[in-house]
Enzyme design. Structure first.
Site, short mmCIF file in Angstrom:
data_model
loop_
_atom_site.label_atom_id
_atom_site.label_comp_id
_atom_site.label_asym_id
_atom_site.label_seq_id
_atom_site.Cartn_x
_atom_site.Cartn_y
_atom_site.Cartn_z
N SER A 114 -3.67 4.99 -5.63
CA SER A 114 -4.46 6.01 -4.95
C SER A 114 -3.89 6.42 -3.59
O SER A 114 -4.09 7.54 -3.17
CB SER A 114 -5.89 5.51 -4.73
N CYS A 115 -3.18 5.53 -2.92
CA CYS A 115 -2.87 5.84 -1.52
C CYS A 115 -1.40 6.06 -1.25
O CYS A 115 -1.02 6.28 -0.10
CB CYS A 115 -3.38 4.73 -0.61
N GLY A 116 -0.54 5.96 -2.22
CA GLY A 116 0.86 6.15 -1.94
C GLY A 116 1.45 4.93 -1.26
O GLY A 116 0.97 3.82 -1.42
#
Length: 282
Positions: A114-116
């Site tokens: 989800s957040c890289g």
């Protein structure tokens, strides 16, 4: 490999009626990316297009810039203690003249779906690493009506989403709205990496005459990946983050958010949107 989706039992309740049935879920498995034999990063992804994902990740890290930089990518046999191949570890081999990243990048990092790349840094890092300054001369010009039509075209191309409802997607379009490529993944940043990696393998970087559309929000990581690939326009169906807007403003990226129906917000790079539409803004 047949691992894009998996079946799991589910208790289904509909209007008070209870039943059990198998449900189709999107697969999520770890992928370890090694660079010339050294562990670099682990990401949670949907299996498929793993080589493109790894190549795109290294474009966003400033390691790769062209197909000539890439020698080959292989799955690592013997990745487990019993010597079996899990197809969850890839090794990217670069050409001899590619400058290897410094010690700050040669580390085991974990990136979630989800957040890289968690904790990865700053606007300054993107400015110093970017190989392709955004240079769409003459500038890409987009009609709002064309932008508004892109989410439906993306949705129509999402094959796995239709079976699972649990995937993000990213697509590349021409300024005329032609769909060039679409990739799905449990992580929106992985979907973008798969697009960029495929473009690198095909010798298509920089993507200076393209529009990147993502299903979801526009985070700093996604804006970073667009800039590193030379993409002039990033559009998202949801909100951007403040840092994504800052990066877009500094690099000349056109950033569109809340692209839903006929509505949209242009946060940066409004010169690429048809002037008559800009003139109507309050």
């Amino acid at each position: 490999m047949g691992r894009v989706t998996q079946r799991r039992p589910v208790l289904r309740i509909r209007a008070g009626a209870v039943s059990t049935r198998p449900d189709t879920l999107v697969a999520e498995e770890p992928l370890e990316i090694r660079l010339n034999g050294k562990p670099l990063a682990i990401t949670m992804r949907t299996p498929g297009d793993d080589f493109a994902l790894a190549a795109g990740f290294l474009v966003s890290e400033g390691v790769l810039a062209s197909a000539a930089d890439l020698q080959n990518i292989v799955y690592c046999a013997g990745a487990t203690q019993d010597g079996s191949n899990t197809y969850n570890v890839v090794d990217v081999r670069t050409s001899p003249d590619v400058v290897m990243p410094d010690i700050t990048l040669e580390r085991n990092v974990y990136t979630t779906s989800s957040c890289g790349l968690c904790g990865k840094a700053s606007l300054d890092a993107v400015r110093t690493q970017a190989r392709f300054p955004i240079d769409d001369t003459p500038p890409v010009r987009l009609e709002p009506a064309l932008l508004a039509a892109l989410p439906d075209r993306l949705r129509a191309a999402q094959q796995v989403f239709d079976r699972t409802g649990g995937l993000h997607a990213a697509a590349l379009f021409t300024p005329d709205g032609e769909l060039l490529d679409v990739r799905e993944d449990v992580g929106r940043h992985n979907a973008v990496d798969k697009l960029v990696g495929r473009a690198l393998q095909n010798g298509d970087l920089p993507l200076s005459r393209s529009v990147l559309l993502v299903s979801g929000r526009a985070s700093f990581e996604l804006a970073q990946k667009a800039v590193m690939a030379g993409i002039p326009v990033l559009a998202a169906v949801s909100a951007p983050s403040s840092l994504a807007v800052d990066l877009a403003a500094e690099t000349g990226l056109t950033l569109v958010g809340f692209l839903r129906g006929t509505s949209m917000n242009v946060y940066a790079g409004e010169h690429r949107i048809a002037q008559r539409a800009v003139a109507r803004q309050g």
